[in-house]
Structure formats: C-alpha cells, structure tokens
Design a protein around this motif. Structure first.
Motif, PDB file in Angstrom:
ATOM      1  N   TRP A 693     -17.151  -1.585  83.840  1.00  0.00           N
ATOM      2  CA  TRP A 693     -18.406  -0.952  83.413  1.00  0.00           C
ATOM      3  C   TRP A 693     -18.128   0.305  82.607  1.00  0.00           C
ATOM      4  CZ3 TRP A 693     -22.892  -3.073  82.809  1.00  0.00           C
ATOM      5  CH2 TRP A 693     -23.275  -4.156  83.609  1.00  0.00           C
ATOM      6  N   ALA A 694     -17.028   0.991  82.947  1.00  0.00           N
ATOM      7  CA  ALA A 694     -16.668   2.178  82.160  1.00  0.00           C
ATOM      8  C   ALA A 694     -16.380   1.760  80.718  1.00  0.00           C
ATOM      9  CB  ALA A 694     -15.463   2.879  82.768  1.00  0.00           C
ATOM     10  N   ARG A 695     -15.705   0.627  80.545  1.00  0.00           N
ATOM     11  CA  ARG A 695     -15.414   0.154  79.183  1.00  0.00           C
ATOM     12  C   ARG A 695     -16.679  -0.334  78.472  1.00  0.00           C
ATOM     13  NH1 ARG A 695      -9.814  -1.554  77.924  1.00  0.00           N
ATOM     14  NH2 ARG A 695      -8.733   0.412  78.303  1.00  0.00           N
ATOM     15  N   VAL A 696     -17.636  -0.814  79.253  1.00  0.00           N
ATOM     16  CA  VAL A 696     -18.907  -1.196  78.644  1.00  0.00           C
ATOM     17  C   VAL A 696     -19.574   0.049  78.058  1.00  0.00           C
ATOM     18  CG1 VAL A 696     -21.264  -1.990  79.141  1.00  0.00           C
ATOM     19  CG2 VAL A 696     -19.317  -3.233  80.104  1.00  0.00           C
ATOM     20  N   GLY A 697     -19.330   1.177  78.710  1.00  0.00           N
ATOM     21  CA  GLY A 697     -19.959   2.423  78.255  1.00  0.00           C
ATOM     22  C   GLY A 697     -21.156   2.803  79.101  1.00  0.00           C
ATOM     23  N   ASP A 698     -21.251   2.195  80.286  1.00  0.00           N
ATOM     24  CA  ASP A 698     -22.394   2.462  81.156  1.00  0.00           C
ATOM     25  C   ASP A 698     -21.950   3.283  82.369  1.00  0.00           C
ATOM     26  OD1 ASP A 698     -24.609   2.449  82.797  1.00  0.00           O
ATOM     27  OD2 ASP A 698     -25.127   0.358  82.376  1.00  0.00           O
ATOM     28  N   GLY A 699     -21.991   4.588  82.206  1.00  0.00           N
ATOM     29  CA  GLY A 699     -21.511   5.485  83.256  1.00  0.00           C
ATOM     30  C   GLY A 699     -22.357   5.439  84.514  1.00  0.00           C
ATOM     31  N   ASP A 700     -23.654   5.260  84.348  1.00  0.00           N
ATOM     32  CA  ASP A 700     -24.514   5.235  85.536  1.00  0.00           C
ATOM     33  C   ASP A 700     -24.230   3.998  86.380  1.00  0.00           C
ATOM     34  OD1 ASP A 700     -25.723   7.653  85.076  1.00  0.00           O
ATOM     35  OD2 ASP A 700     -27.275   6.785  83.783  1.00  0.00           O
ATOM     36  N   ARG A 701     -23.954   2.890  85.691  1.00  0.00           N
ATOM     37  CA  ARG A 701     -23.643   1.672  86.428  1.00  0.00           C
ATOM     38  C   ARG A 701     -22.280   1.816  87.128  1.00  0.00           C
ATOM     39  NH1 ARG A 701     -25.987  -3.306  85.866  1.00  0.00           N
ATOM     40  NH2 ARG A 701     -25.049  -4.773  87.328  1.00  0.00           N
ATOM     41  N   ALA A 702     -21.322   2.395  86.422  1.00  0.00           N
ATOM     42  CA  ALA A 702     -20.001   2.613  87.025  1.00  0.00           C
ATOM     43  C   ALA A 702     -20.158   3.510  88.253  1.00  0.00           C
ATOM     44  CB  ALA A 702     -19.051   3.251  86.009  1.00  0.00           C
ATOM     45  N   TYR A 703     -21.035   4.498  88.124  1.00  0.00           N
ATOM     46  CA  TYR A 703     -21.227   5.413  89.249  1.00  0.00           C
ATOM     47  C   TYR A 703     -21.917   4.731  90.427  1.00  0.00           C
ATOM     48  CZ  TYR A 703     -22.062   9.537  91.980  1.00  0.00           C
ATOM     49  OH  TYR A 703     -22.058  10.444  93.012  1.00  0.00           O
ATOM     50  N   LYS A 704     -22.816   3.823  90.115  1.00  0.00           N
ATOM     51  CA  LYS A 704     -23.471   3.061  91.184  1.00  0.00           C
ATOM     52  C   LYS A 704     -22.399   2.320  92.009  1.00  0.00           C
ATOM     53  CE  LYS A 704     -26.589  -0.757  91.988  1.00  0.00           C
ATOM     54  NZ  LYS A 704     -26.704  -2.139  91.541  1.00  0.00           N
ATOM     55  N   LEU A 705     -21.416   1.790  91.319  1.00  0.00           N
ATOM     56  CA  LEU A 705     -20.338   1.090  92.020  1.00  0.00           C
ATOM     57  C   LEU A 705     -19.474   2.056  92.824  1.00  0.00           C
ATOM     58  CD1 LEU A 705     -19.813  -1.287  89.089  1.00  0.00           C
ATOM     59  CD2 LEU A 705     -20.111  -2.087  91.438  1.00  0.00           C
ATOM     60  N   ILE A 706     -19.297   3.251  92.291  1.00  0.00           N
ATOM     61  CA  ILE A 706     -18.528   4.264  93.022  1.00  0.00           C
ATOM     62  C   ILE A 706     -19.235   4.603  94.335  1.00  0.00           C
ATOM     63  CG2 ILE A 706     -17.890   6.718  92.994  1.00  0.00           C
ATOM     64  CD1 ILE A 706     -17.050   6.331  90.082  1.00  0.00           C
ATOM     65  N   LYS A 707     -20.542   4.784  94.243  1.00  0.00           N
ATOM     66  CA  LYS A 707     -21.298   5.084  95.468  1.00  0.00           C
ATOM     67  C   LYS A 707     -21.153   3.944  96.473  1.00  0.00           C
ATOM     68  CE  LYS A 707     -25.292   6.277  93.672  1.00  0.00           C
ATOM     69  NZ  LYS A 707     -26.606   6.805  93.342  1.00  0.00           N
ATOM     70  N   GLN A 708     -21.227   2.729  95.948  1.00  0.00           N
ATOM     71  CA  GLN A 708     -21.082   1.547  96.793  1.00  0.00           C
ATOM     72  C   GLN A 708     -19.697   1.531  97.457  1.00  0.00           C
ATOM     73  OE1 GLN A 708     -23.620  -0.417  97.323  1.00  0.00           O
ATOM     74  NE2 GLN A 708     -22.374  -1.537  98.815  1.00  0.00           N
ATOM     75  N   LEU A 709     -18.697   1.882  96.675  1.00  0.00           N
ATOM     76  CA  LEU A 709     -17.327   1.919  97.200  1.00  0.00           C
ATOM     77  C   LEU A 709     -17.220   2.925  98.345  1.00  0.00           C
ATOM     78  CD1 LEU A 709     -14.178   1.607  97.126  1.00  0.00           C
ATOM     79  CD2 LEU A 709     -14.171   3.179  95.222  1.00  0.00           C
ATOM     80  N   PHE A 710     -17.826   4.090  98.158  1.00  0.00           N
ATOM     81  CA  PHE A 710     -17.779   5.097  99.220  1.00  0.00           C
ATOM     82  C   PHE A 710     -18.540   4.644 100.461  1.00  0.00           C
ATOM     83  CE2 PHE A 710     -16.143   8.115  96.138  1.00  0.00           C
ATOM     84  CZ  PHE A 710     -15.321   8.891  96.935  1.00  0.00           C
ATOM     85  N   LYS A 711     -19.611   3.903 100.228  1.00  0.00           N
ATOM     86  CA  LYS A 711     -20.431   3.522 101.367  1.00  0.00           C
ATOM     87  C   LYS A 711     -19.841   2.381 102.160  1.00  0.00           C
ATOM     88  CE  LYS A 711     -24.713   5.372  99.716  1.00  0.00           C
ATOM     89  NZ  LYS A 711     -26.042   5.193  99.166  1.00  0.00           N
TER      90      LYS A 711
END
Ligand code: FUC
Ligand code: CA
Length: 838
Positions: A693-711
């Motif tokens: 998603w970072a390569r797609v250029g969608d930081g908010d989506r990448a961050y959504k996955l980060i939150k998911q990873l933490f959870k």
C-alpha cells in the motif's frame, strides 16, 4: 409516575448526561491535550513489571502450549548475529534460552551417505527420473492437456529425509538462593538504544540487578548480577544442552559439548564465572555464594562451515574446544566494563545511524499495558507514536542482533531465537516471501553490511543449486561452464535446494529470482561496483541463464513462460503465471542493468533484452484486477479470496515492474487486487500489505494496516505473530514504514510518498536511498520543511519533493545549481558532501 418519581428520574438522567459528557470531554482532553513533541529525545525500551512466567499470555495468538507461549510472547531477545539468548527474568529460577545459528540437524551425515540436498536422483518404480516427469509435464501443458499435466506435477518433489531443523542449544539456568520469599519493585527491560537487557528487584532491602548483552566484537554473551545492600548473591548455575550433550563443571567453568545425534555436527560451549565470591563445582553445577557481583561469560560454536558438500570445518573435538576456550579466555581477561563498553560502541555505531521521531513522549506504562491500550483504542496519541517508533527501531535492533557482517548464516524464520528442537517450519530459510522480508529494511535503514550473510548464503546455494537445475530441469553445467542454478521454496544451511516434498508448497523456482532482488539491492543502495562485479553479478548472470534455458514459448499467447508454475500457495498449476513471470522479469531487468554498468556480456544482455520483452507478466482481468493466472477472467473465479500471499503483485513491491510512472493502469489494477486480498491477515502478510500500500501511495490505508498489526499481530515482547512467532513480520513493518516516508526504486528519490494523516509531523534521519544518498528530513503538516542529503558516493541526485521552490547549499555554503524536469529536482553531487535544501 408521580411527580416526585418524575423529578427523581429527571435528576438521574441529568446526572448521567453530565457525567458522560464530562467523561467524554475528559477523554478527549486526555487524548489530545497530549504533549507530543517532534525533536524530543525518547528512550526506546521494551519493559515489563513482571517476569516472562508471571506476565500473562495472549490466548488469541497462542501456540497452544504454555511453555512455548511464555517463551515466544514474553521473553526478551539479545543477540550478536551468531548467538543469542531469550531472557525470562525470573527472580528465583532465572532462565535464558541460548541459541547459536549453525546448530542444525539434517544435511550430510554418516547416516545419510547419499545426502545431496534432497534432490531425487534415482529412478522411480516406473523407471523414470524427475527430469522425465518434468519433460512430460511440459509436453502435456504444451498440448493443452492441463489436467494430466497438473496431476503429474506431484512427481516434481524432493526428499524429506535429511531436511532437518534449526535446534535449540540449551538453557542457562540461575537458581537463586534468596533469603526472602517475595520480591518487590520488579522491572525487566530491553533497551534498543544500547542493546542491553536488564532485570532488577528488591528483597530484604537489597536491590538485585542483572545486566545482559551479546557482544559482537568479543563474540560472547555476558550476564552480570549485582547485590546492592545487606544480602549477598548465592546461586547454582547450570547450562544443560537440548541436544543431550555432556555438561561438566570445573573450577569456574562449565563446558557443554557433544555431537548432534542426527548428523554428528559437533558443538561446544563454555561458560565462565568471574567473581570475588566463592565458587565451587560439582558434576554439572557451579555454586556461587557470598558474592556482591558476579559476571558470567558464554561462548559456543559448532564445526559447521558453509562449504559444499561436507559443510564442516574439519576440526577435531579438541580444536573446536580450543577455539571456543580462546574466545572465553580473551573475554574474561578483558573484563566486564570493557566488554560492555565495546559492545555498546559497536552496536550504537550501527543503530544510531537512523533516528525516527513522530513526536512520541516516553510513557510511564509497561509495554504490555501500552499494547493493551492500543488494542482497545484508548491510547494517547503520544503513546501510540511511542509504540510505532519502538516497533520501527525494534526491526533494526533485531537485524543487528541476528545478522552481522561476518556471520556465516543469515537470519532465519525466528531470527536466531528458538526454544525447541522442532520449531515451526523448522525455523528454516523460506524463500517464497520470508527470507526476502527479513532483509527488506536492511539497506534502506542503513545496515547494508548486515546483509552480507544473506548475499554469501545465496552464493553458497549455487553449487547445490546446479545439481537441482540438472536433476529436475535437465540444465547441465559442466567443465566450468555455468548454465544455471535454481532452488525452491525452502532451504537449509546444508545446500537443500530441491523442491519441497509436496508440490503445492514446495515447487517455486521463482524463489531464486525473488531472493536475488535482495542481493541486487545491495548494489542499488551501496553503489559498490567492485562488489557487484565480484559477488553479485555472477549470481544474477547464472540464475538468468537458468531461466533463459527453461523458458518455452506458449503457442497461444506467444509469451515466453516457465512450466509448470504454481502461485504460492493456492490456485491451479499452469504454464506460466504472474508470480513467476514478474520475478523472472525483475531478474532479467536487474541482470541487464548490472551487465550494462559493468560493460560485460554484451551478447547475453542483448538476448535477455529480447526475451524480457516476451515475458509480458501483467494482464488486466474483467474486473480491472491484475490476473494471477492467465486464464483467469473474473476476479475471485480462481484461487482463494483473501489469500495471504500477494504473489501476483510482487511487480509493485518489492519489484519495479508495476509503477505509477510507466503503467498507471497497472497500478490501478493492483489496487483492485489488493482490495480483494483484504486487510485482515497475519504476520508477514500484514507486513507485505503495508509495503504494498505504501508503494500504491496510500498512506492512510498503509496506516490502517499498521493499526491492525498492533491490535492483532504482536506479542507483549513485540515479536510478530504469524502466529506462531515468525520474525519476518517485524522486518516487514520497519521496511513498510520506511517505504511510507521515502521511496527510491523509480530512478529518483521521493519523500513522503505515503504519509498518513496521523503522522502529519515528524522527522527521520539516516535512511538510505538507492544511489547511496543518506537523508535527514523533517516534515510539518505533511510537508517537508527541512532536508539534508549526504552523498556517500557522488553522482546525480534526482528528487521528488512535492515542491520546487528551493535553494540547495553544499557543506561549503555554496549554492548548487539544479534543473527541474517533470517536477523533479536534479543536481550533481560530490562524494562525501552534504547538501542542504532550503
Ligand atoms: C510460507 C507461508 C507460510 C509460512 C511459511 C514459513 O510458506 O506461506 O504462511 O510463513 O512460509
Ligand atoms: Ca531496481
């Protein structure tokens, strides 16, 4: 209702309303009146107020075995690349699981005189070789007899016997004779800032402290115990082997040694105790008493050597013992303070290269509690940023702890930490994403030398890989002429290069091409041409030869394909697929690039250029998706929805094939496919999604996955949960965050290509872009406000900043001329010069 009840109800409702509003406002204030500061200096520490055994385990991520769970969820890892420990921090019965990276079963052994990397070289009951089957599978696919061809693929497997597994060395046990039953003020931590772990507690007004570290310069693992107060230290020390070895205590040493039952690999460890207190030895126990401080030094090694086909140093038991003892004696002579000082200097020389700051403030909560708050969504932003920074730095810490320049093996599925002799997936080298991911953050986070063991390991697979190429695909290298090597999904330190024992996960020649991208990146980031010439290019060239020699023309599409292919780890067996074609495209692309840089192999490079044009990896399907198989029309018609592997999207990440510049329509199709794969996954698959998603250029989506990873994807010790623990996900996160802040694979450096809203302010320094540019920049309200570029090797710098209203000053305060082309800033740099953009 009477009037009286009515007014009581009204009063109650009003109270409830007021209470909830104030709780709401209170919570908002708590969250947002948060003192975030970019530029503060915050300790990076994983810490607990409980030992591993007393800290609860996460039942959702459980290994279903209490002992394994306590280890994988709660212990703290230290390592010096080759060896390491995981620390429980128990007050009374301290345990440190000890590991050394070469301790493996499997491979050559007196028991297996015919060992040859698992390749099936004998004819089967039908009198056929695997190459006969390979040719038949190819012919059947070519004739369009897909069903028969697919069934016959099951013959294209390797052996299982002799595969082996990464072993647990043993356990350092410290049984304390405390005069109290209960301790207080307990703390256990791992500091990422200096790679020191510690435990402290009080008992009978005495403060007990322990320090633990694994030194790379002195090779040893060191533990120091201190008693500060009335009480003394007295304990029994043992170091039992998990291999059934003999353990002998004598004077102030314990030597543990033997041979691995399965393959005769010799192992030898020595542990010395230094103290002014009293030490006695009996059998396998050292007993310490009356001490105020005690230092324990441990070193261990085996007679493994990364050399085909015997994989042994050739040492005798005595020589091995002597080699180990020399290391210990040197360390003992050096003494604790110098060992510690040199360890910290050595570690920080690598770790301090990068600093990452999202405005976190050091929280006064333990890591497990912070993670729980993150999970529940009740964490303050400054604490959330703390965990995000911590996990980022942890990826770098774990790299330094499990893969150092001179190591003779790379990090494995668990880095190097392992508490059992039958770890998940043998804790091996998996190459259909895992080993690649281990090394995704290495170069960009300024740790290139930590990838040397990977490059050397892949090199060591060439010789056995030629046997696999010839046994299965009939590609023969003879009389010094190289025609190609190949290996498949999983590998071991003993040159295991054959396909796995089940085709449906075991067949993956494209793994070879894939991991070579990590190898080529060494050059892309460092720009080291001599290393490219001597070490990297020969591998690229030979692997390209393998694929060049195995590609066949698919009559229907005119495309050059490999046969058979399988997209990890689902869907049909076919003639060519997107996974395999994309990875071969990347390998040819990199070989061509490298060949041109070195000005070698003109004819071969031309041939690869003509072939790469016929690979045509990418096709868009009816729903606008990237097809994973060429006969796929509608999305979801073939394969499993939400499958964890993103095999058909590797051209976007880590590859260069799909990108916004050349094929925006492919990028759009990638988004359709990515959405179809879903955001819910586990372990490394979350890491891969963040990067993609970072390569797609969608930081908010990448961050959504980060939150998911933490959870849902981390244990208390912040190890990543597949589950079980698999270290690739940790590295995937660190790589992904870097990729969100900076990308450099399209011939230029782009800053903040995928910045999420939550990270609107921040600062990072020391990360590396391809071309060996070292970057330090700060951003505010999502815009770069300050940028410094150190040119480590000179050359042209091309920048995409999102703005061009700048001035460039060099270290001599001279203004540097630049041009703007397509919104990009271009300027020439000199080696060693720092450029400031204002
Ligand atoms: C790949 C993955 C599995 C696992 C294994 C070690 O085969 O598909 O999920 O991570 O590697
Ligand atoms: Ca590239």
């Amino acid at each position: 209702m009477t009037n009286k009840t009515k007014s009581i109800v009204a009063i109650v409702i009003t109270i409830i309303l007021i209470a909830s509003i104030s709780i709401g406002i209170g919570f908002l204030i708590y969250c947002y009146a948060d003192d975030m500061v970019v530029g503060g200096d915050v300790d990076m520490k994983i810490n607990f107020d409980k030992s591993a055994k007393s800290l609860g385990v996460n039942v959702f991520l459980s290994a279903k075995n209490k002992e394994d769970d306590i280890w994988q969820q709660n212990t703290l890892p230290i390592g010096n690349g080759m060896l390491g420990g995981s620390i429980y921090g128990e007050v009374f019965n301290e345990r440190i699981i000890f590991n050394e990276k070469t301790l493996w079963t499997g491979g050559p052994s007196l028991k297996r005189p015919d060992y040859n990397g698992g390749n099936l070289t004998e004819k089967d009951e039908n009198g056929k070789t695997v190459n006969d089957y390979y040719q038949e599978v190819k012919r059947l696919f070519e004739e369009g007899k897909n069903k028969e061809a697919s069934a016959l693929c099951d013959k294209l497997v390797g052996k299982e016997e002799g595969y082996g597994a990464y072993q647990c060395w043993g356990e350092i046990k410290i049984n304390m004779h405390h005069a109290f039953k209960k301790s207080k003020d307990y703390e256990r931590f791992l500091s990422l800032d200096n790679a020191m772990a510690g435990v402290s507690y009080k008992g009978n007004d005495t403060t007990f402290k322990r320090e633990y570290f694994a030194s790379n310069p002195d090779k040893v693992l060191v533990i120091k115990l201190i008693a500060d107060g009335e009480e003394h230290l007295s304990f029994d020390l043992t170091f039992p082997s998990k291999q059934g070895g003999i353990s002998v205590a004598k004077e102030n040493s314990i030597c543990t040694y033997g041979k691995v039952e399965d393959n005769g690999l010799m192992y030898y460890s020595r542990m010395d105790v230094i103290t002014a207190g009293c030490v006695t030895s009996a059998n396998n126990v050292l007993s310490v008493s009356g001490a105020k401080n005690v230092v324990i030094v441990v070193y261990a090694s085996t007679d493994y050597a990364p050399v085909y086909p015997n994989y042994r140093t050739g040492e005798t038991q005595e020589q091995l013992a002597e080699r180990v003892s020399l290391v210990i004696e040197k360390a003992v002579k050096k003494g604790y303070e110098d060992l510690r000082k040199d360890h910290i200097a050595d570690y920080t020389a690598l770790y301090d290269r990068v600093s990452f700051d999202l405005g976190a403030v050091k929280p006064d909560l333990t890591t497990d509690k912070l993670l729980k708050k993150y999970k529940k969504g009740v964490i303050k932003p400054s604490q959330q940023r703390y965990l995000e920074q911590l996990l980022y730095n942890y990826g770098r810490y774990l790299t330094i702890a499990s893969s150092r320049k001179t190591d003779i093996l790379p990090s494995n599925l668990q880095g190097l930490w392992n508490n059992r002799n039958n770890p998940p997936w043998a804790s091996d080298y998996h190459m259909n994403v895992n080993l690649q991911m281990n090394y995704w953050p290495t170069y960009s986070t300024n740790l290139a030398e930590c990838a040397n063991p990977l490059v050397n390991y892949i090199d060591s697979l060439r010789e056995p890989g030629r046997v696999t190429a010839s046994t299965y695909a009939g590609i023969v290298s003879e009389n010094g002429e190289e025609n190609g090597f190949v290996f498949h999904t999983q590998n071991t330190p003993f040159g295991w290069t054959c396909p796995g024992w089940d085709f449906s996960w075991g067949w993956s020649p494209a793994s070879t091409a894939w991991i070579l991208q990590n190898v080529y990146e060494y050059y892309e980031y460092t720009g080291d041409i001599e290393y490219l010439r001597k070490n990297i290019y020969p591998m690229l060239r030979e692997a390209s030869l393998y694929f060049k020699n195995t590609l066949v023309e698919d009559k229907n599409s005119g495309r050059l394909v490999t046969v058979p292919t399988y997209s990890p780890e689902h869907g049909p067996r076919t003639m060519g697929n997107t996974y395999e074609q994309s990875l071969i495209w990347q390998l040819f692309n990199d070989t061509i690039e490298a060949g041109k840089v070195l000005a070698v192999d003109g004819a071969l490079i031309e041939e690869l250029e003509s072939k790469i044009a016929k690979l045509k990896p990418i096709e868009i399907g009816e729903n606008g998706q990237i097809k994973e198989w060429y006969h796929e029309s509608k999305l979801g018609q073939i394969g499993q929805k939400n499958h964890r592997h993103l095999s058909h999207l590797l051209g976007l990440f880590p590859g260069d094939l799909i990108n916004k510049d050349l094929h925006p329509e492919w990028l759009d199709a990638t988004v359709v496919s990515l959405n179809n794969r879903g955001d819910k996954s586990t372990g490394w698959a979350m890491g891969q999604r963040i990067n993609t998603w970072a390569r797609v250029g969608d930081g908010d989506r990448a961050y959504k996955l980060i939150k998911q990873l933490f959870k849902s994807g981390l244990y208390s010790n912040m190890w990543d949960a597949h589950p079980p623990f698999q270290i690739d996900g940790n590295f995937g996160y660190t790589a992904g965050v870097t990729e969100m802040l900076m990308q450099s694979n399209l011939g230029y450096i782009e800053l903040l290509p995928s910045l999420p809203r939550e990270w609107a302010n921040g600062k990072i320094s020391g990360i590396i872009a391809r071309g060996n540019f070292e970057l330090a920049f700060e951003w505010k309200d999502s815009k770069v406000i300050d940028l410094e570029i150190k040119s480590n090797i000179g050359g042209k710098c091309i920048l995409k900043l999102g703005r061009t209203d700048i001035k460039i000053m060099d270290s001599n305060f001279l203004q540097v001329p630049y041009v703007i082309e397509n919104g990009k800033i271009k300027f020439e740099t000199q080696k060693g010069m720092v450029y400031k953009l204002v």
